[in-house]
Design a protein around this motif. Structure first.
Motif, PDB file in Angstrom:
ATOM      1  N   GLN A 292     -60.429 -16.037 -27.677  1.00 49.60           N
ATOM      2  CA  GLN A 292     -60.001 -14.858 -27.015  1.00 49.60           C
ATOM      3  C   GLN A 292     -60.133 -14.948 -25.329  1.00 49.60           C
ATOM      4  O   GLN A 292     -59.341 -14.512 -24.635  1.00 49.60           O
ATOM      5  N   ASP A 294     -60.285 -18.039 -23.472  1.00 49.28           N
ATOM      6  CA  ASP A 294     -59.516 -19.025 -22.881  1.00 49.28           C
ATOM      7  C   ASP A 294     -58.184 -19.469 -23.425  1.00 49.28           C
ATOM      8  O   ASP A 294     -57.286 -19.202 -22.935  1.00 49.28           O
ATOM      9  N   LEU A 296     -55.956 -18.060 -25.606  1.00 50.64           N
ATOM     10  CA  LEU A 296     -55.119 -17.003 -26.000  1.00 50.64           C
ATOM     11  C   LEU A 296     -54.396 -16.669 -24.785  1.00 50.64           C
ATOM     12  O   LEU A 296     -53.374 -16.040 -24.540  1.00 50.64           O
ATOM     13  N   VAL A 297     -55.513 -16.800 -23.439  1.00 49.58           N
ATOM     14  CA  VAL A 297     -54.716 -16.671 -22.191  1.00 49.58           C
ATOM     15  C   VAL A 297     -54.527 -17.748 -21.232  1.00 49.58           C
ATOM     16  O   VAL A 297     -54.076 -17.576 -20.040  1.00 49.58           O
ATOM     17  N   LYS A 299     -56.432 -20.355 -20.125  1.00 49.95           N
ATOM     18  CA  LYS A 299     -57.454 -20.520 -19.291  1.00 49.95           C
ATOM     19  C   LYS A 299     -58.576 -21.631 -19.969  1.00 49.95           C
ATOM     20  O   LYS A 299     -58.660 -21.728 -21.183  1.00 49.95           O
TER      21      LYS A 299
END
Length: 316
Positions: A292, A294, A296-297, A299
């Protein structure tokens, strides 16, 4: 394959299981992952494993090259079925040898690659594991296991002595460095669990073990002799390695060193302090947190290096 999800609109995650041919979805009955909260998860039984086993399969198709091609074919199937341009891939243990090569060949198909118990050069890993097990058994005074291990040590060549292979998995699980940290017996933790799995028919349960034993004979030596540090040195997508601190099935320090050298636009190494070889089963809450925050975004804020930097700033 088993396709599991709560929302068809979620991203797709292809899980490439470990072993030469050891499906892992049946383990979720005892170790639920909760990954279907964020993904539609495809638990794919690779060629000649579990649901995909065929006694009539030509031996020439039981190759690493075929496994890589299969991974890309299944990826494209999922993209087409769910109308997605890209998917995520999580590959575990032996599956990571295949998955990372597939991701390197066709990065345009993937948002990110997640290696769990990531292999690097398994031949070297096996030697480190052997040395650790002998040391541990000497420390606890188990002279019987020390004698068995020292009678047939592995070397930097294949095949390994049959006597070592006979005791290897038993020793790893007995010491808590095998499939999971709390799984002390592969017979009860894996073998019996597969027979109690209700979503396989009796014939499919038989096929699972027939496929494993046949694949071990054809693929094991080739898999452990493959040096990924020489073959795959760059990925053009974000790369995340999840690794249990107590993992001696696949070397923790070798995986960490591999990611340090691997070139990628974003990369993160995540140590799981309470896990051995299967963090997605052993510490599923933390895995979901990393997904959630890292993965999926795109990062790597929760990775080990970032956490160390944060602690250093706070201490100063």
């Amino acid at each position: 394959m088993f396709v599991i999800g709560k929302n068809v609109g979620n991203p797709i995650l292809l899980f490439v299981h470990g072993g030469t041919a050891m499906p892992e979805y049946f383990l979720t009955q005892n170790y639920p992952t909760g990954m279907d909260q964020y993904f539609t998860v495809c638990w794919w039984d690779r060629r000649n494993a579990g649901l995909s086993y065929s006694a009539d399969a030509p031996p020439e198709t039981w190759t690493l090259e075929q496994s890589i091609a299969d991974t890309l074919a299944v990826t494209n199937y999922l993209r087409s079925r769910f109308h997605k341009d890209k998917i995520y891939m999580m590959a575990h243990s032996g599956g990571s040898l295949i998955g990372i090569q597939a991701a390197a060949r066709a990065p345009e198909l993937f948002y990110a690659y997640i290696g769990v118990g990531q292999m690097s050069y398994q031949l070297q890993s096996e030697i480190l594991s052997y040395e650790y097990m002998v040391k541990r058994y000497k420390a606890i005074g188990n002279t019987s296991m020390v004698k068995q291990l020292e009678a047939a040590p592995p070397t930097m060549s294949v095949p390994f002595p049959a006597a070592y292979m006979k005791v290897r998995d038993t020793a790893m699980h007995d010491l808590g460095v095998g499939t999971t940290h709390d799984m002390k017996s592969v017979m009860t933790g894996v073998f019996l669990a597969s027979w109690l799995f209700r979503q396989y028919t009796l014939g499919e349960k038989l096929a699972l073990w027939r496929g494993k034993f046949a694949s071990d004979k054809l693929l094991w030596d080739k898999m452990i002799a493959t040096d990924l540090t020489q073959q795959i040195q760059k990925l053009d997508i974000p790369v995340y390695f999840f690794h249990g601190k107590s993992d001696y099935t696949v070397s923790y320090p070798l995986a960490k060193a591999y990611l340090d050298r691997l070139q990628a636009p974003i990369k993160g190494f995540y140590t799981f302090e309470h896990s051995a070889h299967s963090p997605m089963f052993e510490e599923p809450d933390r895995v979901r947190q990393i997904f959630q925050a890292d993965v999926l975004v795109g990062k790597s804020n929760l990775c080990d290096a970032c956490a160390q930097t944060t602690r250093s700033v706070e201490n100063n």
